[in-house]
Design an enzyme around this catalytic site. Structure first.
Site, PDB file in Angstrom:
ATOM      1  N   ASP A 149       0.857  -1.173   0.000  1.00 47.46           N
ATOM      2  CA  ASP A 149       0.000   0.000   0.000  1.00 47.46           C
ATOM      3  C   ASP A 149       0.900   1.233   0.000  1.00 47.46           C
ATOM      4  O   ASP A 149       2.106   1.134   0.258  1.00 47.46           O
ATOM      5  CB  ASP A 149      -0.891  -0.035   1.246  1.00 47.46           C
ATOM      6  CG  ASP A 149      -1.815   1.161   1.331  1.00 47.46           C
ATOM      7  OD1 ASP A 149      -2.323   1.595   0.287  1.00 47.46           O
ATOM      8  OD2 ASP A 149      -2.015   1.674   2.442  1.00 47.46           O
ATOM      9  N   ARG A 180      -5.804   4.002  -7.944  1.00 46.61           N
ATOM     10  CA  ARG A 180      -7.269   3.998  -7.856  1.00 46.61           C
ATOM     11  C   ARG A 180      -7.833   2.586  -7.863  1.00 46.61           C
ATOM     12  O   ARG A 180      -8.826   2.301  -8.535  1.00 46.61           O
ATOM     13  CB  ARG A 180      -7.868   4.816  -8.998  1.00 46.61           C
ATOM     14  CG  ARG A 180      -7.752   6.311  -8.830  1.00 46.61           C
ATOM     15  CD  ARG A 180      -8.492   6.795  -7.610  1.00 46.61           C
ATOM     16  NE  ARG A 180      -8.544   8.242  -7.488  1.00 46.61           N
ATOM     17  CZ  ARG A 180      -8.859   8.893  -6.376  1.00 46.61           C
ATOM     18  NH1 ARG A 180      -9.141   8.196  -5.287  1.00 46.61           N
ATOM     19  NH2 ARG A 180      -8.880  10.193  -6.323  1.00 46.61           N
TER      20      ARG A 180
END
Length: 1363
Positions: free
Chosen positions: A436, A858
């Site tokens: 992440d 996204r």
């Protein structure tokens, strides 16, 4: 409403009370009976449509639990655990018996319960089996207990539910679909809600979605205007609207539904929804209608199931156990056939005085029983103690991780934690890391770092004190600006002097920053300003302007009030030209108190420079140079400009703007055209540079992991611009890359075309760079162009016609693997959705895997998991996922190894993870030290364990040919019982827990040491067969040498030694000595524990041997101890000791010879590293540290101070991270009561890019590069070249580094080349010399940071190894 009308039955006028009888209970498995309510005029009537299929729409009626419960919607109770009290035993045993070995031992236990075939007691198997199952069950129960604890904590949170017109406190688990609940500021959203009303004007509320998409910037949600006035509980209690919407799904950014109320219908979108996991911010309270609850919420729909994870070694051991069992059956069959032949030919002659046991009546039945007896006797080839030992070793490795002080974060008081004990060795085999971004790589803290104003650059200033670079003291703004933010840090006094001296360009620059934004301000008390920015970048810019005297105070829909150098100024806000991803800029048009109208604009330099007046050319060139420098430092850049407007220009343009704003068709295009019209002929003011603060040590960690051949993919929910900037900041992306491909297509065709073009460019670059495999590459490239229906040169300008030609195929993996350039792939979420489809996933995967860096922007939590699953399924590589938020849970559960960062986004990621710590940089140590050691130790343990047990067990096989195949054991039964439990268990445990091939410093300094784990070289099927071959060879020696010697040997009194007991004691003693010597040879790292266990086990063997053969035990248990005096008599004979010595030498000598030859002819990298260490220890001279320290200081002091930046092409680092639409909200006045949060504190900036040179060195070892003599460009370093660094360089090892040999690149040709640069010669060492060390850059550079020759700078104190 759109419905599927196939296979349905329509029943009219069925009373509602019959619904529960007709509706199926298992809605999602067996279908849903939907009642479609059709309203006509003022009257209502029902047509009940019963369709038995998966839910396709959801109907929710507010304040009507009875109606909603008829549809059997899920409750709001969540459950992430695997077991409960009732199912634990059955489910856990089922999982454990999926291990082939456990099933194998259960089968042996059943055999041992049959007295006719069992030569060993049943308890020898059941006790270890129960112990293994119990240990594993306790561990699993503990892990699941914490999951239950987490679930209970969430389910028992309190929420205010409107029941009967009264707000009542209810637990989250008791909230139902259709309830209206009240949320207050800073509360978590309990379920997926339809926002009904808010305390803010116009039904607005502000939420933080960090747990959903990782973004910490605020997002706006707005209720329908028709419900926004229902703020009173009494009004809400009368609300009976009905929502018809989509069924539960995992789309976080989409919601489609309709509200029916008062004979009207209102469309619903995602802007009206509050999703579970969000946090209400800066909103006093709001009310929402529960649409989805519990497992139906989008957060839970994106959470993967808890999976039972096994390591590759576990899976391999399952296969090997099956093979061994097959081998065991073969041995049993051979011995059973031998028994049948022997009983028929020889045994029949002994029937008169040695008859068969009663059940046996013929030689065939005797052979049948003999087969099972040998299966039991020979089962020790895989003893159950193996699995006990494996669990103990893994537990020890887990404690080492927990106790590692170098992975302890003192700032957060958080230690590393191994939350599972089953995956440690797989940490040494990771090939892909999926990370992440927000909170994992970054702190999500933006700092105003540098700026360029009117051609002058301002920013950090460094002083050189001796050999050390040290920052000057931060400026003190509070002395002259009482409104200055206390946590703002800036170091360049010249910028503050320019403000104080009244330079017009500087004033105008900060005036732009204070006016051109969408930030909201709240003043709690006099002088205490709180800014609420939709993106942290804007907050950083407005805060910078605030500290330099241009303070944004407040705004209304038509005005902006600032305080400029102590004077209050109010500007009339005429228009906000909002930001979006296409424009990459935003502007405001204001009128100052003197009546002058001016447009202020900030945006991406690539976009803004095209719209400047021609007179700005010279300034634009200077500013571009500054932007290149900022980009080289990985900063997020913005250009700033303005334009003066006359009253006529404004009036004319405002008419166009109002017409576009009111347009009903193509409104966005009309507005974009109007914006484009006014944003022309602007005057350049300068540029800003913002740093998105990386976590400490991120660039260094990524560099070292890349050198270890670990590929890192970033999967983030953030915008593409933000993710790309972080990619540059953490050095995943560099300006030296061959090419960076951006896949942003919205259709399957466009995505496939972009991927094809990317591969063609890769192959074209490879042909240009290497000149090899040209024909093969051209053939594949041509096939791609033909497959898309595009001619050679026109391939870039035409779209494929999928109806006429088949989809292009990915190139052969061997061809893609030959790509030598450095490429990066950036793909957006909507493109990734197409790329993950079945017919394109392989094409996407091969393209991505050919790139050095991959960034997916996204992406939803589920897409993260799908990407991980794709790599797991097709690449057969070990994957690791690391994240810190709830949006990373699915990815963490899917990967082979899940790592949770205990950050600021809750503990959901930690609870779902296998390992957790607080900083990304600790991942380097987790993998390269703990992971590599765990893999090494486990492999050595398994190799030795199989060896010693085959050596032990196969003696029974050979003995069978000499005992009439009677299933007689060679050894005393107590020796058989104690061999794996006492005599040989502790030495192998010590090796499995403490062994090392190289010290931890070397593991970090030489990342290539990690590759054997990735290639699974240390324990595989080949190594297994080598181990058992060695074990069989040892068993042959241990049986036949004593057999041959003792059959003709006699005692000193002439009594023969050829008896069973003497042979048993001799063979057992030789076995224990041989395996002890073997483990001494296998041990690479000796500790006091190893010495104690190895030699102590030998001593224990002799102690127990003499005790069991003593008269004391024989007198107490005469039927149990038959070997009375055997040990004393046997070991008292010199011939026995000579036999043992001979057997030991014959067993060990070939091993020693083989290892010496291998070390001399084909050494491994670890062998060379150890040799390097020995050479250094011998050559180390006393006083070397002091001498080198002085020299290092001298070199550093001789260098000149300069900003170290990367050259190369300028990129756009546009620093907006928020979404479009805030400008419209501001000018409409809908959000004027917004409160705000304090901006986060700013942390120190990380060092700039040194990894680029590391990357160049990595490719400098190719055949062409190695054969090319260094040119002047390579031999001397440019003043702008950044210093190299390796976070593995040890501070305490500095005294070693000047004479330290360096390793060549090819493991097949490992050579030592010492870098012997004296202190005076350090500055003259060429880059080519350092390039001989592609594995690591250490030594020289650590002493010459700041000098002209590249070398690694010192690292942060926490990551240094030699302290």
């Amino acid at each position: 409403m759109k419905r599927r009308w196939d296979n349905m039955t329509i029943l009219k006028d069925i009373p509602e009370k019959w619904f529960p009888i007709i509706l199926p209970l298992k809605r999602k498995k067996e279908g849903l009976s939907n009642a479609t309510k059709i309203r006509k005029g003022a009257g209502n009537f029902y047509i009940s449509v019963f369709v038995f299929f998966t839910e396709e729409e959801r109907r929710v009626r507010a304040n009507d639990r009875d109606y909603n419960e008829k549809f059997q919607y899920a409750s709001n109770c969540i459950m992430t655990s695997k077991y409960n009290i009732i199912t634990f035993l059955a489910v856990n045993l089922f999982e454990q018996f999926q291990e082939v070995a456990n099933t194998y031992f259960l089968f042996l236990l059943i055999l041992q319960l049959i007295p006719q075939i069992s030569s060993l007691s049943w308890f020898t198997t059941i006790v270890p089996l129960v112990l293994v199952l119990s240990i594993t069950a306790v561990k699993d129960a503990t892990d699941d207990y914490f999951r239950h604890k987490s679930d209970n904590q969430v389910n028992n949170r309190q929420s205010q539910v409107l029941i009967g017109g009264i707000l009542q406190k209810e637990k989250w688990m008791n909230v139902r679909v259709g309830d209206i609940i009240k949320l207050e500021n800073n509360q978590f959203v309990a379920a997926d809600l339809l926002l009904l009303s808010s305390s803010e004007p116009h039904g607005l509320c502000y939420i933080e979605t960090a747990e959903l998409d990782g973004e910490t910037n605020m997002k706006v949600r707005q209720s329908l205007s028709v419900t926004s006035e229902l703020g009173d509980p009494n009004n809400l209690a009368q609300f009976d609207g009905e929502v018809v919407c989509e069924p539960p799904n995992n789309k976080l950014d989409r919601f489609c539904g309709t509200l029916y109320w008062k004979d009207c219908k209102y469309p619903l979108s995602n802007q009206n929804m509050l999703l579970r996991g969000c946090v209400l911010r800066n909103t006093e309270s709001c009310y929402g209608l529960v649409i989805f609850a519990g497992p139906d919420t989008k957060l839970m729909q994106n959470s993967g199931r808890t999976k039972f994870k096994r390591t590759s070694i576990d899976r391999l051991m399952n296969t090997l156990v099956l093979w061994i069992f097959g081998f065991l059956v073969c041995m049993g069959v051979i011995l059973a056939i031998g028994n049948a032949v022997w009983e028929k030919e020889v045994g029949a002659l002994f029937q008169s005085f040695l008859p068969w046991d009663p059940p046996v009546d013929n030689f065939l039945f005797s052979a049948f029983l003999s087969f099972w007896s040998y299966v039991i006797i020979l089962n020790t080839v895989v003893p159950i103690s193996l699995y006990v030992s494996v669990e103990v070793i893994r537990l020890g490795h887990s404690y080492f991780i927990n106790w590692d002080r170098r992975m302890f974060c003192s700032r957060s008081n958080t230690a590393a934690e191994a939350r599972t004990t089953t995956l440690n060795e797989e940490l040494g085999q990771v090939e892909y890391i999926f990370s992440d971004k927000t909170g994992t790589l970054t702190q999500n803290i933006m700092t105003f770092n540098k700026c360029s104003i009117n051609g002058h650059t301002y920013g950090e200033v460094m002083n050189i004190l001796g050999a050390q670079q040290k920052r000057v003291q931060a400026l003190d703004f509070s002395a002259w600006n009482p409104l200055a933010a206390r946590d703002f840090c800036f170091y360049d006094q010249s910028l503050l002097d320019a403000v104080m001296e009244g330079e017009p360009a500087v004033h105008e620059f900060f005036r732009v920053l204070s006016l051109c934004h969408t930030v909201m301000s709240e003043e709690k008390s006099e002088g205490e300003l709180l800014y609420k920015a939709q993106s942290p970048d804007e907050g950083a810019l407005v805060t910078a302007a605030r500290n330099f005297g241009f303070v944004f105070r407040s705004r209304t829909p038509g005005t902006v009030t600032t305080q400029e150098l102590g004077k209050a100024v109010t500007y009339t806000l005429l228009a906000i030209l909002d930001f979006n991803n296409i424009r990459k800029r935003m502007s405001v048009i204001v009128r100052n108190p003197e009546g002058r109208i001016r447009l202020y604009c900030k945006g991406a330099d690539t976009v803004l420079f095209e719209r400047l007046h021609s007179c700005n050319h010279e300034l634009m060139n200077v500013t571009s140079d500054h932007l290149n420098e900022y980009a080289g430092d990985g900063l997020r850049t913005l250009a700033v400009a303005y334009r003066d407007l006359s009253e006529e220009q404004w009036e004319e343009w405002s008419e166009h703007f109002r017409g576009a704003d009111k347009a009903t068709d193509c409104r966005d295009d009309r507005l974009a055209a109007a914006y484009e019209e006014i944003e022309q002929d602007m005057m350049l003011l300068g540029a800003t540079a913002i740093e998105d603060k990386l976590q400490e040590g991120v660039p260094e960690t990524i560099a070292i992991l890349s050198l270890a051949n670990i590929k890192i993919w970033v999967l983030t929910g953030d915008k593409q611009e933000t993710a790309v900037n972080i990619g540059y900041s953490c050095k995943m992306l560099t300006d030296d890359m061959t090419e960076i491909f951006i896949v942003n297509g919205h259709t399957v065709q466009s995505v496939r075309e972009e991927l094809r073009k990317a591969r063609e460019r890769m192959l074209e670059s490879t042909r240009t760079r290497d000149g090899g495999k040209e024909a093969e590459a051209q053939g594949w490239g041509g096939a791609c162009a033909f497959g898309n229906g595009c001619g050679g040169g026109g391939a870039a300008n035409c779209m494929p016609d999928e109806s006429k030609c088949p989809p292009p195929q990915a190139p052969p993996p061997s061809l893609l693997e030959s790509i030598s350039g450095e490429f990066a792939l950036i793909i957006s979420g909507h493109s990734l959705a197409h790329a993950l489809e079945a017919d394109m996933e392989r094409e996407f995967l091969e393209t991505a895997c050919a790139c050095r860096a991959v960034i997916c922007c996204r992406v939803t939590p589920l897409q993260k998991a799908l990407v991980v699953e794709l790599v797991k399924r097709h690449k057969k590589a070990v994957t690791l996922a690391i994240g810190d938020g709830a949006n990373d849970v699915s990815m963490i559960k899917t990967a082979h190894i899940g790592v949770g960062i205990s950050g600021q986004e809750g503990i959901q990621a930690v609870l779902a993870s296998d390992y957790s710590f607080s900083q990304f940089r600790f991942l380097q140590r987790l993998l390269l030290v703990h992971g590599r050691w765990s893999y090494l130790r486990m492999c050595r343990f398994l190799c030795y364990f199989f060896y010693k047990n085959f050596a032990f067990t196969m003696v029974h096989f050979w003995f069978g040919f000499f005992c009439g195949f009677s299933a007689q054991t060679v050894y005393d039964q107590y020796f058989i019982t104690l061999y794996n439990i006492v005599y040989t268990s502790l030495p192998v445990l010590a090796m499995g827990i403490f062994d090392q091939d190289v010290p931890e410093q070397r593991s970090l300094e030489y990342p290539k040491l990690y590759e054997p784990g990735q290639l699974n070289l240390l324990f595989n099927k080949r190594e297994f067969f080598i181990c058992i071959a060695q074990g069989i060879y040892t068993s042959v020696v241990l049986f036949f040498i004593p057999y041959g010697v003792l059959s003709h040997a006699t005692q000193s009194n002439g009594v023969p030694l050829a008896d069973y007991q003497t042979f048993a004691v001799t063979t057992a003693t030789a076995l224990v000595i041989v395996v002890s010597v073997q483990i001494a040879l296998d041990t690479g790292y000796w500790t006091a524990i190893n010495h104690f266990f190895i030699w102590g086990s030998l001593g224990t063997y002799f102690t127990i041997l003499f005790a069991m053969h003593s008269s004391i035990l024989f007198n107490i248990f005469p039927k149990q101890f038959h070997f009375l005096g055997s040990a004393h008599n046997t070991l008292g004979q010199p011939v026995v000791w000579l036999t043992i010595a001979l057997a030991t030498v014959i067993c060990i000598a070939p091993v020693l010879a083989f290892r010496f030859l291998k070390l001399d002819l084909k050494p491994q990298l670890s062998d060379t590293v150890r040799h390097t260490q020995l050479v250094l220890q011998k050559k180390r001279k006393p006083g070397g540290r002091a001498g080198r320290g002085v020299g290092g200081a001298g070199v550093a002091s001789g260098s000149t101070l300069g900003r170290l930046g990367r050259g190369g092409s300028r990129r756009s680092g546009y620093a907006f991270a928020h979404q479009e639409g805030f400008g419209e909200l501001i000018t409409s006045g809908k959000n004027m009561r917004l409160s705000s949060l304090a901006l986060a504190t700013f942390a120190s900036r990380h060092s700039s890019s040194w990894i680029d040179t590391l990357r160049r060195k990595k490719h400098a070892n190719s055949p062409g590069a190695q054969n090319t003599p260094p040119t002047g460009e390579n031999s001397t370093t440019s003043p702008q070249a950044p210093p190299l660094s390796t976070s593995s360089s040890a501070a305490g090892e500095a005294e070693q580094q000047s004479n330290e040999p360096v390793l060549a690149h090819s493991p097949d040709e490992i050579a030592l080349s010492a870098i012997r640069c004296t202190v005076r010669e350090v500055g003259e060492c060429s880059t080519a010399t350092v390039q001989e060390a592609p594995f690591v850059w250490k030594g020289t550079g650590a002493r010459i940071s700041g000098a002209s020759s590249p070398g690694p700078p010192p690292i942060a104190e926490e990551t240094s190894i030699g302290e």
